[in-house]
Write a protein that holds these residues in place. Structure first.
Motif, PDB file in Angstrom:
ATOM      1  N   ASN A  41     -34.260 -41.831   5.176  1.00 39.50           N
ATOM      2  CA  ASN A  41     -34.741 -40.929   4.140  1.00 39.50           C
ATOM      3  C   ASN A  41     -35.936 -40.121   4.611  1.00 39.50           C
ATOM      4  O   ASN A  41     -36.973 -40.694   4.975  1.00 39.50           O
ATOM      5  CB  ASN A  41     -35.154 -41.731   2.905  1.00 39.50           C
ATOM      6  CG  ASN A  41     -35.624 -40.825   1.775  1.00 39.50           C
ATOM      7  OD1 ASN A  41     -34.808 -40.248   1.062  1.00 39.50           O
ATOM      8  ND2 ASN A  41     -36.941 -40.692   1.614  1.00 39.50           N
ATOM      9  N   TYR A  69     -37.430 -30.209  -3.392  1.00 46.32           N
ATOM     10  CA  TYR A  69     -38.167 -30.246  -4.661  1.00 46.32           C
ATOM     11  C   TYR A  69     -38.623 -28.848  -5.072  1.00 46.32           C
ATOM     12  O   TYR A  69     -39.782 -28.653  -5.434  1.00 46.32           O
ATOM     13  CB  TYR A  69     -39.334 -31.239  -4.551  1.00 46.32           C
ATOM     14  CG  TYR A  69     -38.871 -32.683  -4.706  1.00 46.32           C
ATOM     15  CD1 TYR A  69     -38.829 -33.274  -5.964  1.00 46.32           C
ATOM     16  CD2 TYR A  69     -38.436 -33.422  -3.622  1.00 46.32           C
ATOM     17  CE1 TYR A  69     -38.379 -34.581  -6.125  1.00 46.32           C
ATOM     18  CE2 TYR A  69     -37.987 -34.728  -3.767  1.00 46.32           C
ATOM     19  CZ  TYR A  69     -37.960 -35.301  -5.026  1.00 46.32           C
ATOM     20  OH  TYR A  69     -37.521 -36.593  -5.200  1.00 46.32           O
ATOM     21  N   TRP A 107     -33.692 -37.201  -8.590  1.00 47.25           N
ATOM     22  CA  TRP A 107     -34.674 -38.283  -8.543  1.00 47.25           C
ATOM     23  C   TRP A 107     -35.317 -38.360  -9.908  1.00 47.25           C
ATOM     24  O   TRP A 107     -36.091 -37.478 -10.194  1.00 47.25           O
ATOM     25  CB  TRP A 107     -35.705 -37.948  -7.449  1.00 47.25           C
ATOM     26  CG  TRP A 107     -36.618 -39.066  -7.088  1.00 47.25           C
ATOM     27  CD1 TRP A 107     -37.939 -39.193  -7.398  1.00 47.25           C
ATOM     28  CD2 TRP A 107     -36.268 -40.221  -6.328  1.00 47.25           C
ATOM     29  NE1 TRP A 107     -38.437 -40.350  -6.888  1.00 47.25           N
ATOM     30  CE2 TRP A 107     -37.431 -40.996  -6.229  1.00 47.25           C
ATOM     31  CE3 TRP A 107     -35.065 -40.679  -5.746  1.00 47.25           C
ATOM     32  CZ2 TRP A 107     -37.447 -42.220  -5.553  1.00 47.25           C
ATOM     33  CZ3 TRP A 107     -35.093 -41.878  -5.076  1.00 47.25           C
ATOM     34  CH2 TRP A 107     -36.275 -42.625  -4.978  1.00 47.25           C
TER      35      TRP A 107
HETATM   36  C1  GCB Z   1     -39.105 -38.146  -2.005  1.00 50.07           C
HETATM   37  C2  GCB Z   1     -38.884 -39.550  -1.598  1.00 50.07           C
HETATM   38  C3  GCB Z   1     -38.941 -40.458  -2.773  1.00 50.07           C
HETATM   39  C4  GCB Z   1     -40.186 -40.048  -3.526  1.00 50.07           C
HETATM   40  C5  GCB Z   1     -39.942 -38.690  -4.159  1.00 50.07           C
HETATM   41  C6  GCB Z   1     -41.085 -38.171  -5.010  1.00 50.07           C
HETATM   42  O1  GCB Z   1     -38.720 -37.232  -1.389  1.00 50.07           O
HETATM   43  O2  GCB Z   1     -37.705 -39.721  -0.892  1.00 50.07           O
HETATM   44  O3  GCB Z   1     -39.009 -41.772  -2.357  1.00 50.07           O
HETATM   45  O4  GCB Z   1     -40.574 -40.959  -4.387  1.00 50.07           O
HETATM   46  O5  GCB Z   1     -39.797 -37.823  -3.102  1.00 50.07           O
HETATM   47  O6  GCB Z   1     -41.212 -38.588  -6.145  1.00 50.07           O
HETATM   48  O7  GCB Z   1     -41.847 -37.347  -4.521  1.00 50.07           O
END
Ligand code: GCB
Length: 593
Positions: free
Chosen positions: A413, A470, A543
Motif C-alpha cells: 500500500n 485523494y 476509504w
Molecule cells: C491512505 C492510506 C490509509 C490512510 C488514508 C488516510 O492513503 O493508505 O491507510 O489511512 O490514506 O486516511 O489518509
C-alpha cells in the motif's frame, strides 16, 4: 554452583536463543472441519516493558506461592492479573492504552490420557507482533507477523499431568517490521484472536485445496494435498453434491489430481458452496468451497467469463469496544452495512483480517481483496524484512486458499517507487503467483505526480492496479483527477482502492468546510461523477466504512480517530456520504454494472 543473580543485567544477547525456533508458513495446518480445544477465557497476564521475562527467564518458573520463595523475584504468575483471551491489552485498562512492549500470558491445560496417542499442536489465530511460546518451562517456538495464524507442535514437551503454557507477545513498532513503525492505524497488542489446541494424527494433512483450473473453461477442478511427512500412498477427494470422487497418488508427501467437473460457478449473485472432503490415512479435512474463475483481460475484469465492476468499500479491523479483537456480531454487522451500501466488494485494509471474514463473504457472495501490511516506508533493502513479508503472505494464502470470495492478494500500500521497493515487491508478486495461480495479484499504488499518470513501475508485476487518490481532500483540485484518468492507459484493470474525506459525524456546514459531513458528501459526489466517465476504472473502493482509531490524527475533529468513515465509530451513525455512495451503487446495480 548457584546461579549468578546479576548476570542477566549485562546480557544484551538475551533474545538470540529464540531465533532458531521460528515457525511460519511451512507449519500452517489446514483447519477445515478439525476438532479444536479452545484456550479461550482467563489467562494470567504480566506487562513487561524491558524484556525482563526473557532476560530473567520468567518462563522457566512454575507458578507458586510466595511463602515458598527462597530468593526475591520480579515475576509472580500466580499473583498476576486475570485477563480474557482473545483480547487487546490496550482495551483492558486505561494505563495500558498506549503500552507497547511485551505481555506474558500464562495458563494451565490438561492433556487427558485419551489423547496420548495423538499429536497436539497449538494454533494461535494472531498475536501482534512477535510471539514466543514456552511449555513446561521450555522454549517451543517463535513467530513474527501480527495478523496471521501460527502453529507450534507441543507434543514432545507435553506432560501427562497438567501442562503450563506461556506465550510472550511483543508489539514494539520497529523500522524493520511489516508494517514498520509509522502507520495510520492503532498498534493494538495481544493474543487478540482465538488460541486453540488441535489434536492431529501422527501423519496429518498439512494443506488441502480445491479450485477450478484457471484456464477460463470452468470445467476442471484441481485438488492438491500436502502431508506432514514425506511418505508415498494414496489420498482421496470427494465432492458428494457433484458425485465426484477421485484418488490422489501421493509421492514424497505431495499429490494432486485434476478432474473434469462442472460445478455451478460461485458468484455474488449465486454464492454456491460445495462440501469437499480430503482423506488420507487416519486424517480427514472437510471444507465448504466455491468454484469461480477471476481474471484480468486487457483493462477488464472477468468473473466466470462475465464483466465485473467492483462496487467496493475499504474496512479496517477496529472496534471502539474491542480494538482489533473482533467477534461474530461485529463481522455480521460489517457485512449488513456493506450490503445496505450496495457493495459487492470489500478491501480488507491493511493486514489479514480474521478468517471468519472470508467464510462469511463466501456464504454471502462478497468479493474480497485481502492484503499484507507492506505499508508506506517498509525497510525494502533489508532481506530479513522481505522474509517476514513473504512469510506473512504465504501464511495468509495458506489460511484462505479455499475461500472463493478472496479474488485478490494485496501485496502493498502506497509504497514509493524506488528500486529497492521494486525488487522487494516484484519478488512478493512472484511468490504470490507461485503459491496461488487462481487469484489476482494487486497493490494499492500512488499516482505518479510528475507525469500525473498511473505509472507505478510495479504495475508490470500486477494483475490489478489499485490507485489511491485523494482529489478533493489532500489535493483540493479535482482537475487533477480528470488529468490523471485522461493521461493513463495502463493496459490492465484499475480499481480506485482509496479515496475519501474526513467528516466528524454530526458536524454540518458548507461543502467547502473541511471535516463537515457536507464536505465529505461533496467529495464523494465529485469523485463518482468524474470516475463514472472513465473507461479504465473497473471498480471504486473508497476509504472507508467505519471511523477507526489512529494516533496520527489529533485535531478537534479527530482526537485520535480517522474520520473518513461513512459511518461513525459507534458503527451506527451514518454520515451523509453513506447515502451518496449507496445511491450510486444502486444505480450501477440497476444497470447491472
Ligand atoms: C491512505 C492510506 C490509509 C490512510 C488514508 C488516510 O492513503 O493508505 O491507510 O489511512 O490514506 O486516511 O489518509
Amino acid at each position: 554452583m548457584t546461579e549468578d543473580p546479576y548476570a542477566h543485567l549485562h546480557d544484551e544477547r538475551y533474545a538470540d536463543a529464540f531465533a532458531p525456533g521460528r515457525v511460519g508458513a511451512g507449519q500452517v495446518v489446514a483447519m477445515g472441519g478439525r476438532r479444536r480445544i479452545p484456550l479461550a477465557g482467563e489467562w494470567r497476564i504480566t506487562p513487561d516493558l524491558f524484556d525482563e521475562g526473557l532476560r530473567q527467564r520468567w518462563y522457566a518458573r512454575a507458578p507458586d506461592d510466595p511463602a515458598g520463595w527462597t530468593a526475591p523475584r520480579d515475576y509472580d504468575e500466580a499473583g498476576a492479573e486475570l485477563a480474557p483471551v482473545p483480547s487487546c491489552w490496550n482495551m483492558l485498562k486505561p494505563e495500558w492504552k498506549h503500552f507497547e512492549g511485551s505481555m506474558w500470558y500464562a495458563r494451565a491445560f490438561a492433556w487427558p490420557p485419551a489423547m496420548h496417542g495423538e499429536r497436539l499442536v497449538l494454533r494461535v489465530g494472531a498475536a501482534n507482533y512477535e510471539a514466543r511460546v514456552f511449555l513446561n518451562g521450555r522454549f517451543v517456538a517463535a513467530h513474527r507477523g501480527g495478523s496471521t495464524p501460527f502453529f507450534a507442535d507441543l507434543t514432545p514437551m507435553l506432560r501427562a499431568g497438567g501442562n503450563h503454557l506461556i506465550i510472550q507477545v511483543e508489539n514494539r513498532r520497529r523500522a524493520d517490521r511489516v508494517p514498520m513503525h509509522h502507520i495510520d492505524w492503532f498498534n493494538y497488542g495481544g493474543l487478540y484472536r482465538e488460541v486453540d489446541l488441535v489434536p492431529l494424527p501422527a501423519v496429518f494433512i498439512r494443506s488441502a485445496t480445491a479450485a477450478l483450473v484457471p484456464d477460463g473453461s470452468l470445467s476442471r477442478i484441481r485438488f492438491a494435498l500436502m502431508l506432514s511427512a514425506n511418505i508415498n500412498g494414496v489420498a482421496e477427494v470427494e465432492i458428494p453434491a457433484l458425485g465426484l470422487r477421485a484418488a490422489v497418488p501421493m509421492e514424497g508427501g505431495r499429490g494432486e489430481v485434476t478432474v473434469a467437473a462442472r460445478p455451478e460457478p460461485w458468484s455474488p449473485a449465486s454464492p454456491r458452496l460445495y462440501d469437499v472432503v480430503f482423506r488420507c490415512g487416519a486424517d480427514l479435512v472437510q471444507e465448504r468451497i466455491g468454484f469461480r474463475d477471476i481474471r484480468a483481460e486487457g483493462e477488464k475484469l472477468l468473473l466466470n467469463g462475465e464483466p465485473l465492476y467492483l462496487r467496493g468499500i475499504c474496512v479496517h479491523e477496529d472496534d471502539a469496544g474491542g480494538g482489533k479483537c473482533t467477534g461474530e456480531a461485529d463481522l455480521q454487522r460489517r457485512f449488513a452495512d456493506a450490503r445496505e451500501l450496495g457493495a459487492n466488494f470489500l478491501r480488507l485494509a491493511h493486514y489479514p483480517h480474521h478468517e471468519r471474514v472470508a467464510e462469511i463473504a463466501d456464504a454471502q457472495g462478497v468479493l474480497l481483496w485481502s492484503e499484507i501490511p507492506v505499508y508506506w516506508a517498509i525497510d525494502f533493502a533489508n532481506p530479513e524484512t522481505y522474509a517476514d513479508a513473504e512469510n506473512q503472505l504465504l501464511e495468509l494464502i495458506g489460511r484462505d486458499a479455499n475461500r472463493a470470495s478472496v479474488v485478490a492478494w494485496g501485496i502493498g500500500n502506497e509504497n514509493a517507487d524506488t528500486d529497492a521497493r521494486y525488487r522487494f515487491m516484484a519478488a512478493l508478486a512472484e511468490a504470490a503467483r507461485r503459491a496461488d495461480a487462481t487469484r489476482l495479484v494487486a497493490a494499492a499504488c500512488l499516482i505518479n505526480r510528475e507525469e500525473f499518470a498511473i505509472a507505478d513501475r510495479l504495475a508490470a508485476h500486477l494483475d490489478l492496479i489499485g490507485v489511491n487518490e485523494y482529489f478533493g481532500w489532500y489535493e483540493p483540485d479535482f482537475a487533477g483527477l480528470e488529468r490523471l484518468l485522461a493521461n493513463s492507459r495502463p493496459g490492465k484493470p484499475v480499481v480506485i482502492s482509496e479515496t475519501g474525506a474526513d467528516a466528524l459525524a454530526g458536524h454540518r456546514g458548507g461543502v467547502a468546510e473541511l471535516f463537515t459531513e457536507d464536505c465529505q458528501a461533496e467529495v464523494y459526489r465529485r469523485q463518482l461523477e468524474i470516475i463514472g466517465r472513465s473507461d479504465i476504472v473497473q471498480g471504486f473502493c473508497p476509504w472507508l466504512l467505519y471511523d477507526y482509531r489512529t494516533e496520527r490524527r489529533q485535531t478537534r475533529f479527530q482526537r485520535g480517530w480517522n474520520r473518513k468513515g461513512l459511518i461513525a465509530e459507534d458503527k451506527a451513525t451514518r454520515k451523509l456520504a453513506f447515502e451518496v455512495l449507496a445511491g450510486h451503487y444502486r444505480g450501477l446495480r440497476d444497470r447491472n454494472a
